[in-house]
Design an enzyme around this catalytic site. Structure first.
Site, PDB file in Angstrom:
ATOM      1  N   CYS A  86       0.833  -1.207   0.000  1.00  0.00           N
ATOM      2  CA  CYS A  86       0.000   0.000   0.000  1.00  0.00           C
ATOM      3  C   CYS A  86       0.872   1.264   0.000  1.00  0.00           C
ATOM      4  O   CYS A  86       1.531   1.550  -0.981  1.00  0.00           O
ATOM      5  CB  CYS A  86      -0.971  -0.056   1.184  1.00  0.00           C
ATOM      6  SG  CYS A  86      -2.326   1.119   1.035  1.00  0.00           S
ATOM      7  N   HIS A 194      -3.557  -5.554   0.963  1.00  0.00           N
ATOM      8  CA  HIS A 194      -2.885  -5.798   2.240  1.00  0.00           C
ATOM      9  C   HIS A 194      -2.855  -7.283   2.587  1.00  0.00           C
ATOM     10  O   HIS A 194      -3.744  -7.766   3.299  1.00  0.00           O
ATOM     11  CB  HIS A 194      -3.620  -5.057   3.359  1.00  0.00           C
ATOM     12  CG  HIS A 194      -3.398  -3.588   3.369  1.00  0.00           C
ATOM     13  ND1 HIS A 194      -2.359  -2.985   4.041  1.00  0.00           N
ATOM     14  CD2 HIS A 194      -4.083  -2.579   2.771  1.00  0.00           C
ATOM     15  CE1 HIS A 194      -2.416  -1.674   3.874  1.00  0.00           C
ATOM     16  NE2 HIS A 194      -3.452  -1.392   3.097  1.00  0.00           N
ATOM     17  N   GLU A 196      -1.078  -8.714   4.739  1.00  0.00           N
ATOM     18  CA  GLU A 196      -0.896  -8.880   6.199  1.00  0.00           C
ATOM     19  C   GLU A 196      -2.219  -8.803   6.951  1.00  0.00           C
ATOM     20  O   GLU A 196      -2.288  -9.124   8.124  1.00  0.00           O
ATOM     21  CB  GLU A 196       0.119  -7.857   6.714  1.00  0.00           C
ATOM     22  CG  GLU A 196      -0.422  -6.468   7.028  1.00  0.00           C
ATOM     23  CD  GLU A 196      -0.665  -5.588   5.799  1.00  0.00           C
ATOM     24  OE1 GLU A 196      -0.695  -6.121   4.668  1.00  0.00           O
ATOM     25  OE2 GLU A 196      -0.829  -4.369   5.976  1.00  0.00           O
TER      26      GLU A 196
END
Lengths: 228, 84
Positions: A86, A194, A196
């Site tokens: 990002c 994302h 994660e």
């Protein structure tokens, strides 16, 4: 134990998510403040999401001049794995470590939603464990995520397999649905989604794991990023 | 001496300009017809210490290309501000 450095700029806000994700995968995460300049001893570097330096001027425009970025450039040139998520992707693009640029989303809305991305290339440090054509559900959370580059750059990216991930349904106006790109060597990757935040089915999706497992499993060449 | 410089940063030709096109679409609803080719950009204004005008512009152009604009998608143009 694999050691992953997570760069923290003033205004980063996904560093704990990134650290938590790599820890869940059995690696050790260590935060690196943006004023530091030695990245020796790390097996990989993550530039996390957020609003580095307030995103003033343009996302990543000021962060690329943080002292740590010279070290990241050296580390990348030595073949060390670097991942920008990002805002981290925006920083890598501004720094010229990845081709192209990220523009405001088509429609000028901040997008916070789940997306499906498709694995296009498996030669990068982020996708080497994945399969071509594999679909992954991973959230996005950005205002400036429309990938753009000129035609010559785009043709080269396609020819070299540097387009790593594409959106299934383009949410932001990215050129040809591009969600993630790599450098020519494949050791520097940036993506707007994302991974994660897609580590557990309990929280919506565990599809980010295969990407971060790929990244955490790569070892940096000995001596990568040491000051000289 | 100090020169007051304006730098305009605009999207390069062919780069999508969602702000410009949104503004353009909004205008007819407000009664402004016959307005087309709308582009949005940024403007910066600052003083540059230099020996003469061309040195001031050269410095402003250099910093505009290095920091104020992203040359991948934007053009930067430096000019001297009109005398106040």
């Amino acid at each position: 134990m694999t050691r992953i450095g997570v760069v923290v700029f003033p205004g980063s806000n996904c560093e704990y998510d990134a650290a938590s994700a790599v820890t869940q995968l059995g690696a050790e995460a260590q935060f690196i403040w943006h004023s530091e300049s030695d990245l020796s001893g790390f097996d990989g570097i993550i530039l996390p999401g957020g609003f580095a330096h307030g995103d003033y001027l343009r996302p990543g425009a000021l962060a690329r001049f943080s002292p740590v970025m010279e070290a990241v450039a050296r580390y990348a040139a030595d073949g060390g794995p670097v991942l920008g998520i990002c805002n981290g992707f925006q920083v890598l693009a501004e720094a010229g470590l990845l081709p192209g640029a990220l523009q405001k989303n088509r429609g000028l809305t901040f997008l916070s939603e789940s997306t499906t991305i498709i694995v296009v290339s498996t030669t990068s440090v982020l996708t080497r464990n994945a399969t071509k054509g594999q679909e992954l559900v991973v959230p996005i959370n950005h205002f400036s995520g429309a990938y753009t580059c000129d035609d010559a750059t785009y043709d080269a990216l396609v020819a070299n397999g540097q387009i790593v991930l594409r959106y299934k349904d383009n949410p932001n106006g990215s050129r040809d649905d591009v969600a993630g790109v790599a450098n020519e060597a494949g050791n520097v990757v940036g993506l707007m989604p994302h991974p994660e935040r897609a580590m557990s089915t309990l929280l919506g999706s565990a599809d980010g794991r295969i990407l971060l497992e790929s990244f955490v499993g790569v070892k940096a060449p000995t001596g990568a990023g040491s000051s000289r | 001496m100090n020169y007051n410089v304006i730098v305009d940063v605009t999207l390069r030709k062919g780069i999508a300009d969602p702000e410009g096109s949104t503004i353009e679409r909004a205008l007819p609803a407000l009664g402004f017809t016959g307005v087309s080719n709308v582009h949005a950009g940024k403007s910066f204004r600052f003083d540059v210490e230099a020996s003469d005008e061309s040195a001031a512009l050269e410095k402003a152009t250099a910093l505009a290309e290095r920091l104020l604009s992203n040359p991948v998608i934007e053009d930067a143009n430096a000019r001297l501000a009109e005398e106040a």
